[in-house]
Write a protein that holds these residues in place. Structure first.
Motif, PDB file in Angstrom:
ATOM      1  N   ARG A 159       5.035  73.304  43.120  1.00 52.43           N
ATOM      2  CA  ARG A 159       5.950  72.589  42.214  1.00 52.43           C
ATOM      3  C   ARG A 159       5.295  71.328  41.658  1.00 52.43           C
ATOM      4  O   ARG A 159       5.430  71.021  40.474  1.00 52.43           O
ATOM      5  N   SER A 166       5.428  80.449  23.447  1.00 52.82           N
ATOM      6  CA  SER A 166       6.388  80.544  24.543  1.00 52.82           C
ATOM      7  C   SER A 166       5.868  81.485  25.619  1.00 52.82           C
ATOM      8  O   SER A 166       4.967  82.278  25.379  1.00 52.82           O
ATOM      9  N   TYR A 223       2.665  72.669  38.939  1.00 51.96           N
ATOM     10  CA  TYR A 223       3.206  73.293  37.732  1.00 51.96           C
ATOM     11  C   TYR A 223       4.186  72.389  36.991  1.00 51.96           C
ATOM     12  O   TYR A 223       4.159  72.305  35.772  1.00 51.96           O
ATOM     13  N   ALA A 224       5.059  71.700  37.711  1.00 50.44           N
ATOM     14  CA  ALA A 224       6.031  70.818  37.055  1.00 50.44           C
ATOM     15  C   ALA A 224       5.427  69.447  36.765  1.00 50.44           C
ATOM     16  O   ALA A 224       5.565  68.928  35.661  1.00 50.44           O
ATOM     17  N   GLY A 242       3.784  70.272  33.474  1.00 50.80           N
ATOM     18  CA  GLY A 242       5.039  70.035  32.772  1.00 50.80           C
ATOM     19  C   GLY A 242       5.886  71.285  32.559  1.00 50.80           C
ATOM     20  O   GLY A 242       6.725  71.330  31.672  1.00 50.80           O
ATOM     21  N   VAL A 243       5.680  72.303  33.394  1.00 52.38           N
ATOM     22  CA  VAL A 243       6.448  73.539  33.284  1.00 52.38           C
ATOM     23  C   VAL A 243       7.748  73.367  34.077  1.00 52.38           C
ATOM     24  O   VAL A 243       7.705  73.148  35.286  1.00 52.38           O
ATOM     25  N   PRO A 244       8.910  73.482  33.435  1.00 58.34           N
ATOM     26  CA  PRO A 244      10.167  73.319  34.175  1.00 58.34           C
ATOM     27  C   PRO A 244      10.426  74.518  35.091  1.00 58.34           C
ATOM     28  O   PRO A 244      10.088  75.654  34.769  1.00 58.34           O
ATOM     29  N   GLU A 245      11.021  74.234  36.235  1.00 63.14           N
ATOM     30  CA  GLU A 245      11.353  75.307  37.176  1.00 63.14           C
ATOM     31  C   GLU A 245      12.726  75.874  36.843  1.00 63.14           C
ATOM     32  O   GLU A 245      13.664  75.134  36.574  1.00 63.14           O
ATOM     33  N   ALA A 246      12.826  77.184  36.873  1.00 66.35           N
ATOM     34  CA  ALA A 246      14.100  77.860  36.656  1.00 66.35           C
ATOM     35  C   ALA A 246      14.548  78.455  37.983  1.00 66.35           C
ATOM     36  O   ALA A 246      13.721  78.847  38.815  1.00 66.35           O
ATOM     37  N   GLU A 247      15.855  78.541  38.177  1.00 62.05           N
ATOM     38  CA  GLU A 247      16.372  79.113  39.413  1.00 62.05           C
ATOM     39  C   GLU A 247      15.999  80.589  39.497  1.00 62.05           C
ATOM     40  O   GLU A 247      16.036  81.312  38.495  1.00 62.05           O
ATOM     41  N   HIS A 259       8.216  84.670  31.288  1.00 57.88           N
ATOM     42  CA  HIS A 259       8.309  84.336  32.703  1.00 57.88           C
ATOM     43  C   HIS A 259       6.932  84.472  33.340  1.00 57.88           C
ATOM     44  O   HIS A 259       6.039  85.087  32.774  1.00 57.88           O
TER      45      HIS A 259
END
Length: 44
Positions: free
Chosen positions: A21, A4, A24-25, A29-34, A7
Protein backbone atom coordinates in the motif's frame (compact mmCIF):
# COMPACT_ATOMS: atom_id res chain seq x y z
CA UNK A 1 -0.02 7.42 -23.49
CA UNK A 2 -1.79 5.36 -20.82
CA UNK A 3 -5.27 6.74 -20.12
CA UNK A 4 -6.71 4.22 -17.69
CA UNK A 5 -6.31 0.82 -16.07
CA UNK A 6 -9.34 -1.41 -15.55
CA UNK A 7 -7.82 -3.42 -12.69
CA UNK A 8 -4.64 -5.06 -11.50
CA UNK A 9 -3.99 -8.08 -9.32
CA UNK A 10 -0.99 -8.12 -7.04
CA UNK A 11 0.77 -10.98 -5.31
CA UNK A 12 3.07 -10.49 -2.35
CA UNK A 13 4.31 -12.40 0.68
CA UNK A 14 1.75 -12.73 3.46
CA UNK A 15 1.90 -9.88 5.96
CA UNK A 16 3.48 -7.35 3.58
CA UNK A 17 0.27 -5.63 2.48
CA UNK A 18 1.16 -2.40 4.30
CA UNK A 19 4.41 -2.14 2.35
CA UNK A 20 2.55 -2.70 -0.92
CA UNK A 21 0.00 0.00 0.00
CA UNK A 22 2.79 2.42 0.87
CA UNK A 23 4.38 1.87 -2.53
CA UNK A 24 1.34 1.78 -4.81
CA UNK A 25 -0.68 4.48 -3.03
CA UNK A 26 2.11 6.56 -1.53
CA UNK A 27 4.76 6.45 -4.25
CA UNK A 28 2.73 5.82 -7.39
CA UNK A 29 -0.48 7.54 -6.28
CA UNK A 30 -2.72 4.61 -7.23
CA UNK A 31 -5.91 4.69 -5.10
CA UNK A 32 -6.94 1.46 -3.41
CA UNK A 33 -10.38 0.06 -4.18
CA UNK A 34 -12.25 -2.32 -1.90
CA UNK A 35 -11.90 -5.96 -2.85
CA UNK A 36 -15.12 -7.39 -4.36
CA UNK A 37 -17.12 -9.61 -1.97
CA UNK A 38 -16.71 -12.67 -4.18
CA UNK A 39 -12.90 -12.42 -3.88
CA UNK A 40 -12.59 -11.58 -0.16
CA UNK A 41 -12.58 -15.25 0.85
CA UNK A 42 -9.30 -15.74 -1.02
CA UNK A 43 -7.34 -13.61 1.46
CA UNK A 44 -5.32 -10.49 0.96
Amino acid sequence: MLKSIHHIQLAMPEGREDEARAFYAGVLGVPEAEKPDNLKTRGG
